[in-house]
Scaffold this motif. Sequence first.
Motif, PDB file in Angstrom:
ATOM      1  N   THR B  65       0.858  -1.237  -0.108  1.00 45.98           N
ATOM      2  CA  THR B  65       0.203   0.092  -0.217  1.00 45.98           C
ATOM      3  C   THR B  65       0.736   1.391  -0.142  1.00 45.98           C
ATOM      4  O   THR B  65       0.701   2.003  -0.896  1.00 45.98           O
ATOM      5  CB  THR B  65      -0.923   0.316   1.096  1.00 45.98           C
ATOM      6  N   TYR B  66       1.134   1.403   0.649  1.00 43.02           N
ATOM      7  CA  TYR B  66       2.783   2.672   0.994  1.00 43.02           C
ATOM      8  C   TYR B  66       3.355   2.995  -0.240  1.00 43.02           C
ATOM      9  O   TYR B  66       3.671   3.682  -1.046  1.00 43.02           O
ATOM     10  CB  TYR B  66       3.463   2.013   1.730  1.00 43.02           C
ATOM     11  N   PHE B  67       3.446   1.444  -1.122  1.00 40.37           N
ATOM     12  CA  PHE B  67       4.767   1.916  -2.257  1.00 40.37           C
ATOM     13  C   PHE B  67       3.426   2.111  -3.404  1.00 40.37           C
ATOM     14  O   PHE B  67       4.043   3.581  -4.396  1.00 40.37           O
ATOM     15  CB  PHE B  67       4.813   0.471  -2.415  1.00 40.37           C
ATOM     16  N   PHE B  68       2.430   1.321  -3.404  1.00 46.82           N
ATOM     17  CA  PHE B  68       1.624   2.632  -4.241  1.00 46.82           C
ATOM     18  C   PHE B  68       1.267   3.770  -4.281  1.00 46.82           C
ATOM     19  O   PHE B  68       1.190   4.346  -5.192  1.00 46.82           O
ATOM     20  CB  PHE B  68      -0.192   1.502  -4.106  1.00 46.82           C
ATOM     21  N   ASN B  69       0.884   4.348  -2.767  1.00 43.89           N
ATOM     22  CA  ASN B  69       0.741   5.737  -2.229  1.00 43.89           C
ATOM     23  C   ASN B  69       1.595   6.364  -2.844  1.00 43.89           C
ATOM     24  O   ASN B  69       1.936   7.503  -3.700  1.00 43.89           O
ATOM     25  CB  ASN B  69       0.537   5.284  -1.101  1.00 43.89           C
ATOM     26  N   SER B  70       3.444   6.206  -3.029  1.00 46.50           N
ATOM     27  CA  SER B  70       4.624   7.055  -3.531  1.00 46.50           C
ATOM     28  C   SER B  70       4.093   7.731  -4.305  1.00 46.50           C
ATOM     29  O   SER B  70       4.374   7.863  -4.946  1.00 46.50           O
ATOM     30  CB  SER B  70       5.448   5.834  -2.695  1.00 46.50           C
ATOM     31  N   SER B 137      -3.723  16.563   0.968  1.00 46.93           N
ATOM     32  CA  SER B 137      -3.139  17.857   1.712  1.00 46.93           C
ATOM     33  C   SER B 137      -1.512  17.782   0.602  1.00 46.93           C
ATOM     34  O   SER B 137      -0.396  18.831   0.729  1.00 46.93           O
ATOM     35  CB  SER B 137      -3.236  18.219   2.858  1.00 46.93           C
ATOM     36  N   ILE B 138      -1.197  16.457   0.073  1.00 47.45           N
ATOM     37  CA  ILE B 138       0.535  15.829   0.390  1.00 47.45           C
ATOM     38  C   ILE B 138       0.639  16.781  -1.241  1.00 47.45           C
ATOM     39  O   ILE B 138       1.807  17.359  -0.739  1.00 47.45           O
ATOM     40  CB  ILE B 138       0.279  14.543   0.121  1.00 47.45           C
ATOM     41  N   LYS B 218      -3.956   3.643   5.376  1.00 47.40           N
ATOM     42  CA  LYS B 218      -4.211   3.430   4.251  1.00 47.40           C
ATOM     43  C   LYS B 218      -3.331   4.716   3.113  1.00 47.40           C
ATOM     44  O   LYS B 218      -3.503   4.819   1.933  1.00 47.40           O
ATOM     45  CB  LYS B 218      -5.455   3.077   3.789  1.00 47.40           C
ATOM     46  N   TYR B 219      -3.519   5.373   4.038  1.00 48.63           N
ATOM     47  CA  TYR B 219      -2.501   7.073   2.821  1.00 48.63           C
ATOM     48  C   TYR B 219      -0.814   7.070   3.226  1.00 48.63           C
ATOM     49  O   TYR B 219      -0.596   8.327   2.293  1.00 48.63           O
ATOM     50  CB  TYR B 219      -3.634   8.571   2.912  1.00 48.63           C
ATOM     51  N   LYS B 220       0.246   6.300   4.004  1.00 48.81           N
ATOM     52  CA  LYS B 220       1.130   6.650   4.230  1.00 48.81           C
ATOM     53  C   LYS B 220       1.896   5.994   3.211  1.00 48.81           C
ATOM     54  O   LYS B 220       1.618   5.632   2.303  1.00 48.81           O
ATOM     55  CB  LYS B 220       1.803   5.823   5.453  1.00 48.81           C
ATOM     56  N   THR B 221       2.990   7.425   2.738  1.00 47.55           N
ATOM     57  CA  THR B 221       3.885   7.343   1.730  1.00 47.55           C
ATOM     58  C   THR B 221       4.847   5.616   2.277  1.00 47.55           C
ATOM     59  O   THR B 221       5.125   6.045   3.937  1.00 47.55           O
ATOM     60  CB  THR B 221       4.250   7.839   0.798  1.00 47.55           C
TER      61      THR B 221
END
Lengths: 292, 273
Positions: B65-70, B137-138, B218-221
């Motif tokens: 998930t982090y990877f996909f968000n990044s 926001s990011i 779920k939103y973390k990078t």
Amino acid sequence: MNKVMSNKWMIALYVLPSLMLVAILIFIPLVLTGYYGLTEWNGAGVMKFVGLENYAHALQDEQFRESVVHSFLLALFSTLSLGIYLVVSLILASKIKGTNLLRKIYLIPMLLSSVAIAQLWLKVYHPTNGMLNSLLNLLGVDHPPEWLANPDIVLYAIFIPILWQYAGFYILIYYAALKNVPEELIEAARIDGATPLQIALKVKVPLISGIIKVTVVLAIVGSLKYFDLIYVMTGGGPNGASEVMASYMYKEAFGSYHFGYGSAIAFYLLIITLIMTYFTRKLTASKDDVQY
Amino acid sequence: MKLPYVFLYMVLALIAVFQIYPLIWLLSFSLKDNTEIFGKSPFALPESPKWENYVKVWTDGNIGTYFFNSVWITVLSVALTVLLASMVTFAITRMNWKLNKPVLGLFMVGYMIPIHSALIPLFSMFNKVGLIDNPLSIVITYTAYNLPLTIMILLGFYYSLPREMEEAAIMDGCSINRLFFKIILPMTTPVVSTTVIINMIFNWNEFVFVNTFISSEKYKTLTVGIQNFIGQYMTDWGAIGATLMISVLPLLIAFIFFSDRIIDGITAGAVKG
């Protein structure tokens, strides 16, 4: 032509979105930081106006003063290390083969996030299984220090990964500048009997003094903003021994919910950064800039 | 003459080892299990590579998930930054208006300020409009904070573009939008790719904004995600190593293919400031 290119609506359409983003997300917050610093506030409840109390308190606050000293120490280390980078670049630029590959290898740490670098170096410095202490054990050192737990050495220990991260960056900049020094000037000096060392110090270094000044500003101003690496590696500890301005601000605001006091520290950080930018530019902008 | 050169080479090679060895060591312990890490020499190569470390962190944790968000936050922010910066630079260098220099000056000043000085008001602003724990926001913060440098890098290239082409295009009745999107933007591809790369590196590695504005897993990078994740796996060095390798691999692979562009981007970004 002129009429089309002076269309006010089109200019607004092209510029305003970016201008508004920068105004709302950079400039307005800076002003607000100064204002929040005048209040007592936990981030959610009522803001209580307290005048200059936070700003005055910071000047008395031993921890804040120490964090300022640490930030400036890191700035000093960074500036001094520029000398090492310059020497390496001079060697690289002196007709040595394979420099292309070497410069690329040197640059690799620059691509990593500060968080990854911090996590990796936590392992390097691990007291028993870390790379460094294992190496020291092999060399016969019986009780190597606990690098990050010792308040006397933690700041130096933290500077090593910073050096590691930025070495390739500064070497790259110096190398590019040195490669732009005209070959005729070096040739002329050589014909006059100058040694390679003299050519380096008397010809090459003065000719790239403009770039050296830029890097001094970058190193000092960059150091004052250090945060990620220290936040992850030590959290400012042990006992505040590696606390810097940004990490102390973060701890006060988002750790202790002292948003008013945190803002005052953030505003000091802004003022100090702007003053240092101004002075380093002023000091390094000497009148006898060499032209070629 | 021979001996000094040997010495110089050794100095350069030693620095290369210092720069690269910690990463090789990371790769090596990412492929070990704890008995090997704590029982044997840390300098030994893995006996049989434990690729299951990678499988474990990818499936057990939220690394995927982090990877996909990044990836999507980086791609969207880079696209937005480079497009907006190109439009501003086009308007500043090509169109006729009196305030172009002061406006450019404003963007330049934006480059100098430390982000930590704006963090608290940003947090409370996003809180008020409901953008805390929202990846939007990011994206807008990354865009705003990368605009100044991106404009600075683009500026030199735009000044050097010949004007004949656009004069001819305008004569033929070409609109500003058509001129910008169909003629100017394609001409700036080399410098655009430099800015894309420098933005990509910044956004991929950014930490403090995500750490402050985002709280849901779920939103973390990756940068923030691995930081929390490693906290849980305190003693499992293999898992930590595998996580770190996953986070640094995309940029290392990009570096193998685009090293010259990346070098351009990094030097351009620095020297313009």
